[in-house]
Design a protein around this motif. Structure first.
Motif, PDB file in Angstrom:
ATOM      1  N   GLU A  77      -3.161  -1.823   5.031  1.00  0.00           N
ATOM      2  CA  GLU A  77      -3.745  -2.182   3.741  1.00  0.00           C
ATOM      3  C   GLU A  77      -5.241  -1.894   3.723  1.00  0.00           C
ATOM      4  OE1 GLU A  77      -2.664  -6.229   3.067  1.00  0.00           O
ATOM      5  OE2 GLU A  77      -0.566  -5.761   2.619  1.00  0.00           O
ATOM      6  N   ALA A  78      -5.912  -2.141   4.851  1.00  0.00           N
ATOM      7  CA  ALA A  78      -7.333  -1.807   4.928  1.00  0.00           C
ATOM      8  C   ALA A  78      -7.541  -0.296   4.848  1.00  0.00           C
ATOM      9  CB  ALA A  78      -7.922  -2.362   6.227  1.00  0.00           C
ATOM     10  N   LEU A  79      -6.660   0.452   5.493  1.00  0.00           N
ATOM     11  CA  LEU A  79      -6.769   1.910   5.500  1.00  0.00           C
ATOM     12  C   LEU A  79      -6.503   2.498   4.118  1.00  0.00           C
ATOM     13  CD1 LEU A  79      -7.074   4.552   7.152  1.00  0.00           C
ATOM     14  CD2 LEU A  79      -4.630   4.404   7.673  1.00  0.00           C
ATOM     15  N   MET A  80      -5.630   1.873   3.362  1.00  0.00           N
ATOM     16  CA  MET A  80      -5.215   2.407   2.062  1.00  0.00           C
ATOM     17  C   MET A  80      -6.245   2.190   0.962  1.00  0.00           C
ATOM     18  SD  MET A  80      -1.281   1.061   2.420  1.00  0.00           S
ATOM     19  CE  MET A  80      -0.827   1.252   0.701  1.00  0.00           C
ATOM     20  N   ARG A  81      -7.207   1.330   1.157  1.00  0.00           N
ATOM     21  CA  ARG A  81      -8.171   1.029   0.098  1.00  0.00           C
ATOM     22  C   ARG A  81      -8.968   2.262  -0.290  1.00  0.00           C
ATOM     23  NH1 ARG A  81      -9.585  -3.686   3.492  1.00  0.00           N
ATOM     24  NH2 ARG A  81      -8.207  -5.387   2.859  1.00  0.00           N
ATOM     25  N   GLU A  82      -9.082   2.479  -1.581  1.00  0.00           N
ATOM     26  CA  GLU A  82      -9.870   3.590  -2.129  1.00  0.00           C
ATOM     27  C   GLU A  82      -9.356   4.952  -1.672  1.00  0.00           C
ATOM     28  OE1 GLU A  82     -12.163   3.072  -4.469  1.00  0.00           O
ATOM     29  OE2 GLU A  82     -11.608   0.954  -4.281  1.00  0.00           O
ATOM     30  N   ARG A  83      -8.063   5.043  -1.395  1.00  0.00           N
ATOM     31  CA  ARG A  83      -7.473   6.329  -1.043  1.00  0.00           C
ATOM     32  C   ARG A  83      -6.209   6.541  -1.869  1.00  0.00           C
ATOM     33  NH1 ARG A  83     -10.012   7.339   3.952  1.00  0.00           N
ATOM     34  NH2 ARG A  83     -10.358   5.420   5.142  1.00  0.00           N
ATOM     35  N   THR A  84      -5.888   7.807  -2.066  1.00  0.00           N
ATOM     36  CA  THR A  84      -4.589   8.150  -2.628  1.00  0.00           C
ATOM     37  C   THR A  84      -3.574   8.093  -1.491  1.00  0.00           C
ATOM     38  OG1 THR A  84      -5.612   9.610  -4.244  1.00  0.00           O
ATOM     39  CG2 THR A  84      -3.262   9.920  -3.814  1.00  0.00           C
ATOM     40  N   THR A  85      -2.559   7.232  -1.659  1.00  0.00           N
ATOM     41  CA  THR A  85      -1.629   6.993  -0.550  1.00  0.00           C
ATOM     42  C   THR A  85      -0.194   7.253  -0.982  1.00  0.00           C
ATOM     43  OG1 THR A  85      -3.117   5.266   0.303  1.00  0.00           O
ATOM     44  CG2 THR A  85      -0.853   5.310   1.158  1.00  0.00           C
ATOM     45  N   LEU A  86       0.517   7.993  -0.143  1.00  0.00           N
ATOM     46  CA  LEU A  86       1.959   8.191  -0.315  1.00  0.00           C
ATOM     47  C   LEU A  86       2.657   7.436   0.802  1.00  0.00           C
ATOM     48  CD1 LEU A  86       0.683  10.840  -1.705  1.00  0.00           C
ATOM     49  CD2 LEU A  86       2.976  11.781  -1.434  1.00  0.00           C
ATOM     50  N   VAL A  87       3.571   6.556   0.413  1.00  0.00           N
ATOM     51  CA  VAL A  87       4.305   5.760   1.390  1.00  0.00           C
ATOM     52  C   VAL A  87       5.771   6.142   1.326  1.00  0.00           C
ATOM     53  CG1 VAL A  87       4.905   3.438   2.154  1.00  0.00           C
ATOM     54  CG2 VAL A  87       2.674   3.856   1.084  1.00  0.00           C
ATOM     55  N   ILE A  88       6.300   6.631   2.450  1.00  0.00           N
ATOM     56  CA  ILE A  88       7.734   6.907   2.559  1.00  0.00           C
ATOM     57  C   ILE A  88       8.377   5.688   3.199  1.00  0.00           C
ATOM     58  CG2 ILE A  88       9.501   8.373   3.587  1.00  0.00           C
ATOM     59  CD1 ILE A  88       7.473  10.638   3.589  1.00  0.00           C
ATOM     60  N   ALA A  89       9.366   5.108   2.541  1.00  0.00           N
ATOM     61  CA  ALA A  89       9.945   3.874   3.071  1.00  0.00           C
ATOM     62  C   ALA A  89      11.407   3.756   2.704  1.00  0.00           C
ATOM     63  CB  ALA A  89       9.174   2.670   2.542  1.00  0.00           C
ATOM     64  N   HIS A  90      12.177   3.212   3.626  1.00  0.00           N
ATOM     65  CA  HIS A  90      13.544   2.809   3.341  1.00  0.00           C
ATOM     66  C   HIS A  90      13.626   1.292   3.158  1.00  0.00           C
ATOM     67  CE1 HIS A  90      14.507   6.830   5.041  1.00  0.00           C
ATOM     68  NE2 HIS A  90      15.464   6.781   4.127  1.00  0.00           N
ATOM     69  N   ARG A  91      12.701   0.576   3.794  1.00  0.00           N
ATOM     70  CA  ARG A  91      12.648  -0.887   3.625  1.00  0.00           C
ATOM     71  C   ARG A  91      11.829  -1.162   2.374  1.00  0.00           C
ATOM     72  NH1 ARG A  91      10.343  -3.208   9.000  1.00  0.00           N
ATOM     73  NH2 ARG A  91      10.635  -5.149   7.854  1.00  0.00           N
ATOM     74  N   LEU A  92      12.476  -1.502   1.315  1.00  0.00           N
ATOM     75  CA  LEU A  92      11.825  -1.615   0.016  1.00  0.00           C
ATOM     76  C   LEU A  92      10.859  -2.792  -0.056  1.00  0.00           C
ATOM     77  CD1 LEU A  92      14.845  -0.752  -2.317  1.00  0.00           C
ATOM     78  CD2 LEU A  92      13.129   0.752  -1.308  1.00  0.00           C
ATOM     79  N   ALA A  93      11.017  -3.780   0.825  1.00  0.00           N
ATOM     80  CA  ALA A  93      10.091  -4.918   0.818  1.00  0.00           C
ATOM     81  C   ALA A  93       8.665  -4.487   1.122  1.00  0.00           C
ATOM     82  CB  ALA A  93      10.554  -5.961   1.837  1.00  0.00           C
ATOM     83  N   THR A  94       8.503  -3.350   1.776  1.00  0.00           N
ATOM     84  CA  THR A  94       7.154  -2.904   2.141  1.00  0.00           C
ATOM     85  C   THR A  94       6.470  -2.141   1.025  1.00  0.00           C
ATOM     86  OG1 THR A  94       7.984  -0.829   3.085  1.00  0.00           O
ATOM     87  CG2 THR A  94       7.848  -2.722   4.563  1.00  0.00           C
ATOM     88  N   VAL A  95       7.164  -1.829  -0.064  1.00  0.00           N
ATOM     89  CA  VAL A  95       6.565  -0.998  -1.110  1.00  0.00           C
ATOM     90  C   VAL A  95       6.645  -1.615  -2.493  1.00  0.00           C
ATOM     91  CG1 VAL A  95       7.055   1.100   0.183  1.00  0.00           C
ATOM     92  CG2 VAL A  95       8.707   0.308  -1.507  1.00  0.00           C
ATOM     93  N   ILE A  96       7.102  -2.855  -2.635  1.00  0.00           N
ATOM     94  CA  ILE A  96       7.312  -3.406  -3.969  1.00  0.00           C
ATOM     95  C   ILE A  96       5.999  -3.629  -4.702  1.00  0.00           C
ATOM     96  CG2 ILE A  96       9.546  -4.430  -3.438  1.00  0.00           C
ATOM     97  CD1 ILE A  96       8.189  -7.069  -2.934  1.00  0.00           C
ATOM     98  N   ARG A  97       4.870  -3.639  -3.993  1.00  0.00           N
ATOM     99  CA  ARG A  97       3.583  -3.812  -4.679  1.00  0.00           C
ATOM    100  C   ARG A  97       2.875  -2.482  -4.909  1.00  0.00           C
ATOM    101  NH1 ARG A  97       0.024  -8.557  -2.239  1.00  0.00           N
ATOM    102  NH2 ARG A  97       0.049  -7.188  -0.416  1.00  0.00           N
ATOM    103  N   ALA A  98       3.552  -1.367  -4.667  1.00  0.00           N
ATOM    104  CA  ALA A  98       2.947  -0.052  -4.893  1.00  0.00           C
ATOM    105  C   ALA A  98       2.635   0.129  -6.379  1.00  0.00           C
ATOM    106  CB  ALA A  98       3.901   1.053  -4.432  1.00  0.00           C
ATOM    107  N   ASP A  99       1.618   0.945  -6.669  1.00  0.00           N
ATOM    108  CA  ASP A  99       1.240   1.211  -8.061  1.00  0.00           C
ATOM    109  C   ASP A  99       2.355   1.921  -8.808  1.00  0.00           C
ATOM    110  OD1 ASP A  99      -1.551   0.235  -8.008  1.00  0.00           O
ATOM    111  OD2 ASP A  99      -1.804   1.821  -6.516  1.00  0.00           O
TER     112      ASP A  99
END
Length: 601
Positions: A534-556
């Motif tokens: 989360e610290a690394l993702m700040r102010e960056r364009t981030t693509l997250v590949i995930a199968h565990r949906l709990a880790t991405v439910i707060r994505a933009d």
């Protein structure tokens, strides 16, 4: 068939081009080697003259004091030449070794550099063990050729020329007789040479395959032991090794035929001189002296010795030429991804990514991995790519980094087509934290510095702190100087992931790719790594590949990908309301308690 196995002529010329910077050293080594071979030739002449002096003394045609003086002179001259030749022999070895190993180093470094430039598809098609075999084993096979094949070839040519000149100056009949068996010698070697070359290439190919399989299994030793497949792997290795036996036996068969022919010819040559020369000496006593006949008999070793050495060098040369073909096969492979003419350095990205109509098919694949793929990723936002396995999620990130060339469509960053930028400047602004971080067997500091080699120690420390890795690093006895072992085997999964995150912090990319970055971690490790991410993702364009949906439910935004297309795109709540594929995936993971799913981050 012969045309298929002869080394490509241009490959040999390309190899010889590596010698050009060291031509003086090769010339000096050859010159010193010529001295080594010429001294025995001269001594044979001296022995022949000494025998003539002794014969004259025995017959009473020469006073014994005069005979002794001449014999002493010839003997001391020969001894002086023998002692004096020791320095050139040493210099030939020393100078030649420096030149040869310099060529081997240049060839190996150029090959490694070229492999580093090749595209992802090349590495998809070649095992790392096989490539290692070419970089190490095939290049190493060139070294004996340069030392024994190249330098000694010139030495042998000079020796044959000098010896035959001496023999013809002494007696034309015996000189021609000395050459009588040379055509037979050449015919035998010519008949065997292409077979030796073909077999040498087959052996190197087999060894490369064996090296690839062995490296693969040794790297996966944990899997092998977990499934108790040690005996099976030993059996498979034994079977693969057995295939080399026939090739090795055939190689020995060819070598044996060659050696048998050489031995027979070398044995016949002096006897032929004794027979014919003796006949002339007996029935035409004024034409040949005993010393001259003895000299010609002794000289047969210098006439046919070079051919014997050429026979030995044939195996070395055949092996080297087979290796050379394999080396230049790599050099002749062009990168599929290269800078366009007129490509410019990419500006500093803010990270607005627009993918439009992208169609891509992997080499040799039957169906496209992506078909008319379209997605907008706003700058400084997090976009999750989810969907069934094999849908094309990782492919999107590979194309964003230009690991492959696509068939149709565009990828635009900040208004510019990424193909208009140099590949290096594009990838310099893309960071990756994979599921299984690749760490190298150096120190922790060296692994973090891989993100930016010119970073200062303070910057490395700050990156480790930002990645929540500083605490465990400083708890180690050697701290940042701790050696990690192969693939970071001395660290836990969470620790390795935090080192990878520190590396990404140090690189400071505009676009960040997280490929299942926490899926292999336990709950406690995942919590710590998630904080670092989360610290690394700040102010960056981030693509997250995930199968565990709990880790991405707060994505933009969440892009649902299947069969190479985006079938849904939106925020978590929006996609649940649509009750489409994403909602189905959520029900599979969370059950029917969908309203509670957002609290699981």
């Amino acid at each position: 068939m012969k045309d298929d196995v002869y080394s490509k002529p241009n490959n040999l010329l390309r190899l010889l081009a590596y010698i050009r910077p060291y031509w003086l050293s090769f010339a000096l080594a050859t010159l010193c080697g010529i001295v080594k071979f010429l001294v025995p030739v001269i001594n044979n002449v001296l022995v022949g003259r000494g025998i003539d002096v002794l014969t004259a003394a025995y017959a009473g045609d020469l006073p014994r004091s005069a005979a002794w003086a001449q014999v002493t002179f010839w003997a001391l001259l020969g001894m002086g030449l023998a002692v004096g030749s020791t320095l050139p022999v040493y210099l030939r070895s020393r100078i030649g070794a420096r030149a040869v190993w310099s060529v081997v180093r240049d060839l190996r470094c150029d090959l490694y550099a070229h492999i580093q430039k090749l595209s992802h598809s090349f590495f998809d098609a070649h095992r790392s063990g096989s490539l290692t075999s070419r970089i190490i084993g095939d290049v190493e096979a060139v070294q004996p050729f340069l030392n024994q094949g190249l330098i000694q070839s010139w030495m042998n040519i000079v020796q044959i020329t000098v010896v035959m000149s001496i023999l013809f100056s002494q007696n034309v009949k015996l000189a021609l007789l000395s050459m009588a068996l040379i055509p037979l010698h050449v015919a035998v070697q010519r008949m065997l040479s292409w077979r030796v070359k073909a077999n040498a290439r087959a052996i190197r190919d087999q060894l490369a395959g064996l090296a690839g399989a062995t490296q693969e299994k040794l790297a996966a030793s944990t899997v092998v032991k977990t499934f108790t497949r040690e005996d099976d792997e030993v059996q498979r290795f034994s079977e693969d090794s057995n295939s080399l036996i026939d090739l090795g036996i055939y190689n020995s068969h060819l070598n044996g035929l060659s050696q048998a022919a050489v031995t027979g010819i070398n044995a016949l040559a002096p006897l032929l001189i004794l027979l014919i020369g003796g006949h002339i000496g007996i029935f035409q006593p004024g034409e040949l002296s005993i010393g001259l006949i003895a000299q010609f008999i002794l000289m047969q070793g210098q006439v046919y010795g070079p051919f014997e050495r050429l026979n030995e060098m044939q195996l070395i040369t055949a092996n080297a030429l087979g290796a050379t073909d394999r080396i230049f096969d790599i050099f002749d492979t062009e990168p599929e991804i290269a800078d366009r003419p007129g490509a410019v350095k990419a500006p500093h990205f803010t990270g607005d990514v627009r993918i439009s109509g992208l169609t891509f098919r992997y080499p040799d694949a039957l169906s496209p991995a992506l078909t008319d793929f379209t997605l907008h990723i706003p700058a400084h936002t997090t976009t999750a790519l989810v969907g069934p396995s094999g849908g094309g999620k990782t492919t999107v990130t590979h194309l964003l980094s230009r690991f492959y060339e696509w068939e149709a469509g565009t990828i635009i960053i900040d208004g510019g087509d990424i193909r208009d930028y140099t590949v290096y400047s594009l990838r310099a602004q893309v960071g990756l934290v994979p599921q299984d971080p690749m760490l190298f067997s150096g120190t922790i500091e060296e692994n973090i510095l891989y993100g930016r080699p010119d970073a200062t120690p303070d910057e490395v420390r700050r990156a480790a702190d930002q990645a929540y890795a500083l605490g465990f690093i400083e708890s180690l006895d050697q701290g940042f100087n701790t050696l990690l072992g192969e693939r970071g085997i001395k660290l836990s999964g969470g620790q390795k992931q935090r080192i990878a995150i520190a590396r990404a912090f140090l690189k400071n990319p505009a676009i960040l790719i997280l490929d299942e970055a926490t899926s292999a971690l336990d709950s406690e490790s995942e919590r710590i790594v998630q904080q670092a991410l989360e610290a690394l993702m700040r102010e960056r364009t981030t693509l997250v590949i995930a199968h565990r949906l709990a880790t991405v439910i707060r994505a933009d935004q969440i892009a649902v990908i299947t069969a190479g297309r985006v079938v849904e795109c939106g925020r978590h709540a929006e996609l649940l309301e649509r009750n489409g594929l994403y909602a189905m995936l959520c029900r599979q993971q969370f059950g029917e308690q969908l309203p509670g799913a957002p609290t699981l981050d």
